[in-house]
Design a protein around this motif. Structure first.
Motif, PDB file in Angstrom:
ATOM      1  N   ALA A  46       0.824  -1.207   0.000  1.00  0.00           N
ATOM      2  CA  ALA A  46       0.000   0.000   0.000  1.00  0.00           C
ATOM      3  C   ALA A  46       0.860   1.259   0.000  1.00  0.00           C
ATOM      4  N   ALA A  47       1.958   1.226   0.757  1.00  0.00           N
ATOM      5  CA  ALA A  47       2.833   2.396   0.842  1.00  0.00           C
ATOM      6  C   ALA A  47       3.529   2.661  -0.485  1.00  0.00           C
ATOM      7  N   ARG A  50       0.402   2.727  -3.656  1.00  0.00           N
ATOM      8  CA  ARG A  50      -0.665   3.709  -3.515  1.00  0.00           C
ATOM      9  C   ARG A  50      -1.956   3.258  -4.216  1.00  0.00           C
ATOM     10  N   ASP A  52      -5.964   2.375  -5.085  1.00  0.00           N
ATOM     11  CA  ASP A  52      -7.208   3.146  -5.026  1.00  0.00           C
ATOM     12  C   ASP A  52      -8.229   2.498  -4.103  1.00  0.00           C
ATOM     13  N   TRP A  75      -3.335   6.388   7.814  1.00  0.00           N
ATOM     14  CA  TRP A  75      -2.812   7.330   6.820  1.00  0.00           C
ATOM     15  C   TRP A  75      -3.545   7.317   5.487  1.00  0.00           C
ATOM     16  N   SER A  76      -4.568   6.459   5.334  1.00  0.00           N
ATOM     17  CA  SER A  76      -5.245   6.346   4.045  1.00  0.00           C
ATOM     18  C   SER A  76      -6.759   6.314   4.209  1.00  0.00           C
TER      19      SER A  76
END
Length: 228
Positions: A46-47, A50, A52, A75-76
Motif C-alpha cells: 500500500a505504501a 498507492r 485506489d 494514513w489512508s
C-alpha cells in the motif's frame, strides 16, 4: 484501446488460490491487483503502490484484517472491503468499526465483489460534490434540509434527517449500528441499538411506502446500507 492507467486494488489473502482468483477477477474487470499474503506485505504494498482500494481477508498469518484496516486508516482513506467466512459476524463488526467500508462473505461471486468495489469507488469519487441526492422518487436537498417523495415534501425530525443524510452520503456503504449511533447521537449512545431501530422505523415509514424496503437495507446484526 485507452492508455489510461488501471485503478489499483490491494488484495491481501494468505490462500494462494484465492489470491490468484482475485487477480484474475480484477484484471478482467479493468483493475490492476497489488497482491499481498500478510499484514506487513499489505502495508508495504500500500505504501509503495498507492492503491485506489483494498480487498482484505479477515484471517491472516501475522495478524488479521481488523488490524490491517486499523493501520491503513492511520494514513489512508481508500475504500476497504473485507472478505469473511459465514458466521464471522463479530469479526465483521470489528472490521467495520476499525475503518472497513464493506464486507463480502466467502464464497463470493465475482460480479458481487466487483459491484461492491465499484460502488465504494464511486462513493469516494463523488463524496462532498453532491448538494442533492436523488434515489428514485426520493430527493434529498442536503443544503436546504428538504426531503421530497414523488414531489411531495416529507417532514422529518432533525434526528431522522441526520440519519438519512449519513446513510445517503455513504451510498452503497454498510454503516454499522455503532457508527450511526455515534455520528447522529454521540459517543454516549454507541450501544443503544433500540433507539436506532425506533428512529429507522419512523424514517422508513415516511420515505418508503410499502412493506418492502428498497432504499435502506438492513444488514442483520450489523447495520444499514443506503442501496438506492
Amino acid at each position: 484501446m485507452s492508455d489510461a492507467p488501471r485503478p489499483r486494488v490491494l488484495v491481501c489473502d494468505d490462500e494462494q488460490q484465492i489470491l490468484r482468483a482475485l487477480r484474475v477477477i480484477l484484471r478482467d474487470a479493468g483493475y490492476e491487483a497489488l497482491p499481498a499474503a500478510s499484514v506487513e506485505e499489505a502495508l508495504d504494498a500500500a505504501a509503495v503502490g498507492r492503491p485506489d482500494a483494498a480487498i482484505v481477508d479477515l484471517v491472516l498469518p501475522d495478524g488479521d484484517g481488523v488490524e490491517l484496516c486499523r493501520r491503513l486508516r492511520e494514513w489512508s482513506e481508500i475504500p476497504v472491503i473485507v472478505l469473511s467466512a459465514v458466521g464471522d459476524e463479530d469479526a465483521k463488526v470489528r472490521a467495520l468499526a476499525a475503518g472497513a467500508d464493506d464486507y463480502v462473505t466467502k464464497p463470493f461471486g465475482p460480479r458481487e465483489l466487483i459491484a461492491r468495489l465499484q460502488a465504494n469507488l464511486r462513493r469516494v469519487a463523488t463524496e462532498g460534490e453532491e448538494a442533492t441526492i436523488q434515489a428514485g422518487a426520493l430527493e434529498i436537498d442536503l443544503s436546504r434540509r428538504i426531503v421530497t417523495v414523488a414531489g411531495e415534501e416529507v417532514h422529518l425530525t432533525p434526528t431522522e434527517f441526520e440519519l438519512l443524510r449519513q446513510l445517503s452520503r455513504n451510498r452503497g456503504r454498510l454503516l454499522t449500528h455503532r457508527e450511526l449511533l455515534v455520528s447522529v447521537w454521540g459517543a454516549g449512545y454507541g450501544e443503544d441499538t433500540q433507539v436506532l431501530r425506533a428512529h429507522m422505523a419512523n424514517l422508513r415509514r415516511k420515505i418508503e411506502p410499502g412493506d418492502e424496503p428498497r432504499i435502506i437495507r438492513t444488514e442483520s446484526g450489523v447495520g444499514y446500507r443506503f442501496v438506492a
